[in-house]
Write a protein that holds these residues in place. Sequence first.
Motif, short mmCIF file in Angstrom:
data_model
loop_
_atom_site.label_atom_id
_atom_site.label_comp_id
_atom_site.label_asym_id
_atom_site.label_seq_id
_atom_site.Cartn_x
_atom_site.Cartn_y
_atom_site.Cartn_z
N UNK A 1 60.89 80.06 75.67
CA UNK A 1 59.81 78.94 75.56
C UNK A 1 58.44 79.67 75.18
N UNK A 2 58.11 80.70 75.97
CA UNK A 2 56.61 81.37 75.36
C UNK A 2 56.61 81.64 73.92
N UNK A 3 57.97 82.34 73.55
CA UNK A 3 57.74 82.91 72.15
C UNK A 3 57.60 81.74 71.11
N UNK A 4 58.40 80.59 71.46
CA UNK A 4 58.25 79.44 70.55
C UNK A 4 56.94 78.93 70.44
N UNK A 5 56.00 78.85 71.67
CA UNK A 5 54.80 78.44 71.84
C UNK A 5 53.81 79.48 70.95
N UNK A 6 54.14 80.81 71.20
CA UNK A 6 53.23 81.68 70.20
C UNK A 6 53.46 81.52 68.89
N UNK B 1 58.02 71.85 79.27
CA UNK B 1 59.04 72.52 80.04
C UNK B 1 58.22 73.79 80.57
N UNK B 2 57.07 74.40 80.18
CA UNK B 2 56.51 75.36 80.75
C UNK B 2 55.62 75.03 81.60
N UNK B 3 55.29 73.69 81.79
CA UNK B 3 54.23 73.03 82.77
C UNK B 3 52.92 73.17 82.36
N UNK C 1 60.50 78.04 82.38
CA UNK C 1 60.60 76.52 82.39
C UNK C 1 59.76 76.10 83.88
N UNK C 2 58.67 76.05 83.94
CA UNK C 2 57.67 75.83 85.16
C UNK C 2 58.35 74.65 86.12
N UNK C 3 58.43 73.41 85.57
CA UNK C 3 58.39 72.23 86.22
C UNK C 3 60.00 72.35 86.80
N UNK C 4 60.92 72.79 86.08
CA UNK C 4 62.29 72.93 86.66
C UNK C 4 62.21 73.93 87.76
N UNK C 5 61.64 75.17 87.44
CA UNK C 5 61.57 76.51 88.32
C UNK C 5 61.34 75.98 89.81
N UNK C 6 59.99 75.30 89.49
CA UNK C 6 59.41 74.76 90.91
C UNK C 6 60.28 73.68 91.76
N UNK D 1 53.87 76.55 90.69
CA UNK D 1 54.37 75.74 89.76
C UNK D 1 54.36 74.22 90.24
N UNK D 2 54.19 73.43 89.35
CA UNK D 2 54.02 72.01 89.66
C UNK D 2 55.01 71.10 89.10
N UNK D 3 55.69 70.11 89.65
CA UNK D 3 56.56 69.23 88.77
C UNK D 3 55.87 67.89 88.63
N UNK D 4 56.17 67.20 87.67
CA UNK D 4 55.42 66.01 87.25
C UNK D 4 56.59 65.29 86.43
N UNK D 5 56.44 64.01 86.43
CA UNK D 5 57.43 63.11 85.40
C UNK D 5 57.28 63.75 84.17
#
Length: 378
Positions: free
Chosen positions: A109-114, A147-149, A330-335, A364-368
Amino acid sequence: MRERKNPAAVAEELRRRLTDARRALDDGAAEEAGARYATLLAEAGEHGLTAERAAALLGLGESALETGELADALEHFERAGDLLADEPAPLRAPVLRGRAVAHYLSGELRYAVHLLETGLAELARAEPQDPDALVLLHATAIGPYMDMGAHHRAARAAESALALAPRVSDPALVARTHRSVARTLLAQGRHAEADASLATAAGLYDRLGLRTELAHCHWMRGYVRAQAGQLAGAEEELRQALLMLGETRAALYRSQVAVELADVLHRRGSSGDAAELLAGVLGDFSSERGAVHAAAAHRLLGIIAEDAHDTEAAEEHYVRALSLLERAGAAGDLADLCRLLGDLLRRSGRTEAALDAYRTGLGHRTAPGSTTLGPAQL
């Protein structure tokens, strides 16, 4: 003596056939399109036509994305990028988008964003600015951001894409923008607007005859409804997406939809059907192929195991999911997963291990809209 064709006529003929190959890909015939693009690549190479070679490689990459061959897709996109290295940034944007999607689907994910942020910065410096290229990269960035939050960055990308949409010449790109923006609307609690955005996208795709994109739209509508707790509607949309992607042989995407459908079935009380569906697709994933959905599948299998009082199996699935998500970022899933694992360990009397799991999820925080599946039941 063999008659030598006029180079301009050859180029024109190849461009016509490239359009035909694109139409086959849009119709869901990814393997057929890939075969056509391979032939066109060889012919363009024989005649030294660089632009047509790059277009064929781009098509090969997009065909490989549809069939789930991510390593092949990335190779095609990188070769196309090499051919276009000296071209203006807007001409390179589709190749950059392809590379970013391949890395995103691989769990990077991070590299895709970069890649996307680098491309957007370059486009911002270009004069005159190209709305199509800008919208293409902004819309593509929304998924990885969510996905990264990084919800604020996702919202900004959505706002930028929507602001430019009236100036975009490609209606399919406008539809893709509405489809992507729905996820940021969902994260803001604007469920009705998210569904309306997807309805707009679906109408455009249907009118344009873009069957694969329409399948993705059904998928996204299923996702929105699942996150909103509208499980019957979610199941209907996801089953439709699964059927359409099966017809187009989009293997990786179909497996991802199957994981989300399994979550909906479990939440509707059909855990046996959910587990059976997951068993049929889990082998399609790896840490380099659909990593986020692989983790989601293990997370769901862990929940099902917990429901069956099989604590050992549940822990094993949660730990495997945790490993995949930490690599992907994947921050949301990880939390969400750290809470599940921590609760399991705490109930088992392993307080220190539970605290370690909770600490891993802190920050990390989850949200809809930020998790692959619907939130776990408290």
